[in-house]
Structures are given as C-alpha cells and as structure tokens.
Design a protein around this motif. Structure first.
Motif, PDB file in Angstrom:
ATOM      1  N   LYS A  63      -3.426  45.584   3.612  1.00 21.98           N
ATOM      2  CA  LYS A  63      -2.966  44.274   4.296  1.00 21.98           C
ATOM      3  C   LYS A  63      -2.057  43.783   3.545  1.00 21.98           C
ATOM      4  O   LYS A  63      -2.355  42.779   2.421  1.00 21.98           O
ATOM      5  N   TRP A  69      -2.077  39.778   3.295  1.00 16.83           N
ATOM      6  CA  TRP A  69      -2.885  39.206   2.468  1.00 16.83           C
ATOM      7  C   TRP A  69      -2.425  39.317   1.015  1.00 16.83           C
ATOM      8  O   TRP A  69      -2.354  38.426   0.383  1.00 16.83           O
ATOM      9  N   ASP A  88      -6.634  39.768  13.200  1.00 17.52           N
ATOM     10  CA  ASP A  88      -5.880  38.896  12.311  1.00 17.52           C
ATOM     11  C   ASP A  88      -4.259  38.823  12.780  1.00 17.52           C
ATOM     12  O   ASP A  88      -3.559  39.513  12.141  1.00 17.52           O
ATOM     13  N   LYS A 143      -1.928  36.950  12.229  1.00 22.34           N
ATOM     14  CA  LYS A 143      -0.731  36.501  11.254  1.00 22.34           C
ATOM     15  C   LYS A 143      -0.555  37.568  10.499  1.00 22.34           C
ATOM     16  O   LYS A 143       0.384  37.719   9.597  1.00 22.34           O
ATOM     17  N   ALA A 144      -1.248  38.843  10.639  1.00 21.11           N
ATOM     18  CA  ALA A 144      -0.810  39.909   9.601  1.00 21.11           C
ATOM     19  C   ALA A 144       0.496  40.686  10.040  1.00 21.11           C
ATOM     20  O   ALA A 144       1.021  41.421   9.246  1.00 21.11           O
TER      21      ALA A 144
END
Length: 470
Positions: free
Chosen positions: A317, A320, A361, A363-364
């Motif tokens: 990720k 993140w 997710d 925005k990943a």
C-alpha cells in the motif's frame, strides 16, 4: 571522473515533486569535468551555447563535447534501482508457482552458491550491469552473495562499467543449506569488513561505489550476527539493506524465531538496524505501529511490485506509506522480479495501485508523475543521494538518459494531416507516436509502452556508459 566539459541541448523532463513533472523545452545544461551540472539555460540553442554560454563559463569551445537531442527525443534523469540481486540475474522470469521461502530453496540459493566461481560470476555480473544500464539504471543497490572474492568482483565491474552502485556482501548464518551459509557470525563480519576494505581501495571517496551492510533477512540471521552488524553499522555509518514483511509465511517464521519481539520491524530495531540509512525491501504486510516505528527511525522502503506479484507475496500500500511520511523508491528485485527495468517497475507500481483501488480505496492509485518520482528522486532519497542525483538542478550530478520516441511522425501543419515528417528517434520503437500528443501523453505512452529500445544513451556522473549505435 568524466574528464571533459559537456553541454546537453534539447528538451528535458524531470520530477520536481511527487506529483509534478517539469518540462524544460529548448534548454541547455552545462556539465563540468567532474560530472556536475554548473548551469542551466532555457531558450538556448547550439549557436547561443557556443557563442555566448560556453565562453561565459570560461570554457574553450573546441574542448567541450556537445550533445543535441533531436526531434522526438528528451533527456530524463537516470533510474535508481533500490533493490536488486545481481547473482540472481540468470533466473529472471523463472519462479514457477513458488512463493518466497520455497523459491529461495529451489532457485535462489543454488544459483547464488554457484557464483563462488569467478569466471561464472564475471559473466553473470557483467551482463547484469550492462543490461540494467541499457534500461537507464544509473544507480543500483546490489545484493551480492556470501563470497568475498566475487562480491569484490561485482564492485570492480560496476566501477569499470561506470554504474553508480551500493554493493553488499550477503550475510546469512541461519536457515540456509549447509553448502551456502556463513560458518559463524564472526566470519560473516570478517568477510563483510573485507569487502568494505576492497571498495575503500578501488573507490576511496565512494564517488561511484559504496559498501552497504546486507543481512539477507531476519530469519536468515542469528541474533548474534544481527547484533554485530548493528555495531558495525554504528561504527562505520555505512548504509544498510535487508528485506521485511514480504510474505505471510515469512512473518509466521519471524514470530517463531523471535517470540520476544512484538513484530518484524522491532526485530531489526532491537538490533540497532533501523536507522536513517536503512533500506527495507517489500514492506507489504506492515501494521500501523511498524510504519510509525519506521518513520520514527527515518528508515526507507523499496517497493518491488514486479516481484511482489510474481511470487505472490502481496500488494504494498504505497499511498498509505507515502501519506504516513515514509520515503519510498522502486526496486526490480531481480530475480523475484522478472525484469531488470525500473521503467517496468514504474508501470507495475501504477497497476498494482489500481488493484488496491479496486478494493475500495480509490485514492490508492498512483499517477504517472508519482511512479516516475519513485523511480528517480524517490529512489535517490532512499539510497541517501538526494543531493546528488534524481533531477536536473545546478549542483547535482549528470546521471541521465536520452529517450527517443520514434521513428513515427510529427505534423508540420496540424491543419493538414497528410503533411508529416519522420521523427528522428530510434529505428525500432515500441511506442507509436502520431504527432498530436502533448507532453503528458508522450510521457504516459513511454511509461506504459516503452522499453530499452527507447533508451538511446545513458550517462553516469557525466560519463557516457551506454549508447545505442546506429
């Protein structure tokens, strides 16, 4: 190092920030004898450079080498591979249906063990270096084997071929076949010191080659060995590289071997191996507390998307990690990764981020600008060379590649689609251009369609180290 002043004229593309590409059109960059950028002038063609800029720098025109990019070409910073196993190069693309631990036993340890032979190692390492250079990799963080002589040979070959490299003798005294293992922690440290001394002899100022402390990973190293490596790390202030949280089976093994440590990251930290000079490869299965500890210690992460997919390790990720404040670069992880190309790693980083986004997710997702940043400035940050490489700025060193997108066509008259001329690029290119693409579209097509056929020339510290000859 280069021994001659140089001027590069044309279009330049580099990452200013994580999400911003800067395009310098019709620009000249002036590089001194040591390979350092001393001036950047926009709106500067060959005539202006020769008649005004070169004399103003006090240079003699006849002594200056000039490279002018043609239509359809642009200069881009050299790629930084933050994680690559040079002795595994013959195994690229070979991983079967295995996962990490059985892959090591089936493919990796036998290949690495065989490179005790100097002739075999010379063949493998030479081809690995030349291949990575041909893909635009100007800096590589290499894992070698446990053997001192061939690790030293890898350092020699990197220096001879002009590649900027971090070279580490691999430390391994546990959970390995008896035919490929350090005989003791003391011997591992002695052999590591021998490779450090060798590099000090061949490149005393570490202009190109730097030793890097390299335990394979926590399960392969005893507590005694890691403690001694931590002491050596503190004594020498040398960079440090290892693996972390690559595979869930590996995590279970770490829990079994280090029951008093709350997690994988804390194992390294408790041995003094988590510092601002630490490169942690993979970092797929970290929890929140581990990332917080990595940030506190200012350690860095090498993201290896090709390898993570190839041997089914997981999806890292990256968004993140970046939002948490972790410095991230890209690694090919040859031969867990099937390609020695950081451009391939960049496109796979983009695709892996989209798989994470499909899980909810959004925005990943990583943009083209972001994966190119990870491939250049991000990688420079990870290996501690952010002041030297990764972009085109005065005071930085000329580590660069010339990219050609052609031979296709550009339109002389956008109102007349039949009026076209052949682009002066490479003779064969996997990237089809039609003339109407803007810079954003050109770069995107290069990232997703390009390969080493588009890398026309490569320089490290001002020295030409690779060129496609026509």
């Amino acid at each position: 190092m280069s021994g001659k002043q140089r001027v590069f004229i044309g279009d330049f593309v580099h990452c200013k920030t994580l999400d911003t590409l800067e395009i310098l059109e019709d620009t000249a960059i002036f590089v001194d004898e040591e390979g350092v950028i001393v001036a950047i002038e926009r709106g500067c063609d060959l005539k202006k450079a020769e008649e005004i800029s070169i004399p103003r720098l006090g240079w003699v025109k006849e002594d200056v080498m000039v490279r002018v990019a043609r239509k359809g070409q642009f200069f881009f910073p050299g790629f930084v591979d933050t994680h690559i196993h040079a002795p595994q190069y013959p195994n690229v693309g070979i991983f079967g249906k295995s996962t990490l631990l059985d892959w090591l036993t089936t493919y990796t340890f036998p290949m690495e063990s065989s490179l005790k032979d100097l002739a075999r190692a010379r063949s493998v390492y030479t081809r690995c270096i030349k291949r990575t250079l041909s893909h635009g990799t100007t800096t590589a963080a290499y894992y070698a084997t446990i053997h001192v002589a061939t690790t030293n040979l890898l350092s020699d070959l990197c220096l001879a071929n002009g590649q900027r490299a971090f070279v580490g003798r691999c430390c391994l005294d546990s959970l390995s076949p008896d035919w490929y293992i350090d005989e003791s922690p003391a011997q591992a440290i002695k052999d590591t010191r021998a490779t450090i001394e060798h590099i000090a002899n061949i490149d005393p100022s570490n202009k190109l080659i730097t030793p890097i402390l390299t335990p394979r990973f926590a399960p392969g190293c005893s507590t005694e060995l890691m403690t001694q490596l931590g002491a050596l790390h503190k004594e020498t202030n040398l960079p440090f590289q290892t693996h972390i949280s690559e595979n869930k089976g590996e995590l279970d093994l770490v829990k079994e071997l280090f029951p008093n440590s709350p997690n994988y990251t804390s194992v390294y930290d408790s041995h003094g191996l988590l510092t601002p000079k630490t490169i942690l490869a993979h970092a797929i299965h970290l929890d929140e507390s581990e990332v917080d500890l990595i940030i506190k210690r200012q350690s860095k992460v090498s993201h290896c998307p090709c390898s993570n997919s190839s041997i089914t390790s997981g999806t890292c990720k990256v968004r993140w990690l970046l939002e948490k404040g972790v410095e991230v670069g890209l690694g090919t992880d040859v031969s867990g990764g099937y390609s020695p190309s950081i451009l391939e790693a960049a496109r796979q980083a983009s695709l892996v981020s989209r798989h994470i986004a499909m899980s909810g997710d959004d925005k990943a997702k990583l943009s083209i600008e972001e994966v190119l940043y990870l491939a250049t400035r991000g990688g420079a940050n990870v290996v501690g060379l952010e002041q030297k490489i990764g972009g085109f700025e005065v005071g930085m060193e000329w580590d660069a590649q010339l990219i050609g997108l052609g031979p296709n066509y550009w339109s002389e008259d956008e109102g007349n689609p039949e009026c076209v001329k052949a682009l002066e690029g490479v003779e064969e290119s996997p990237v089809d251009m039609f003339g109407w693409e803007n810079w954003e579209e050109r770069i995107a097509k290069w990232v997703f369609n390009g390969d080493d056929r588009n890398t026309l020339a490569v320089w490290v510290k001002g020295r030409l180290v690779h060129e496609i000859r026509k």
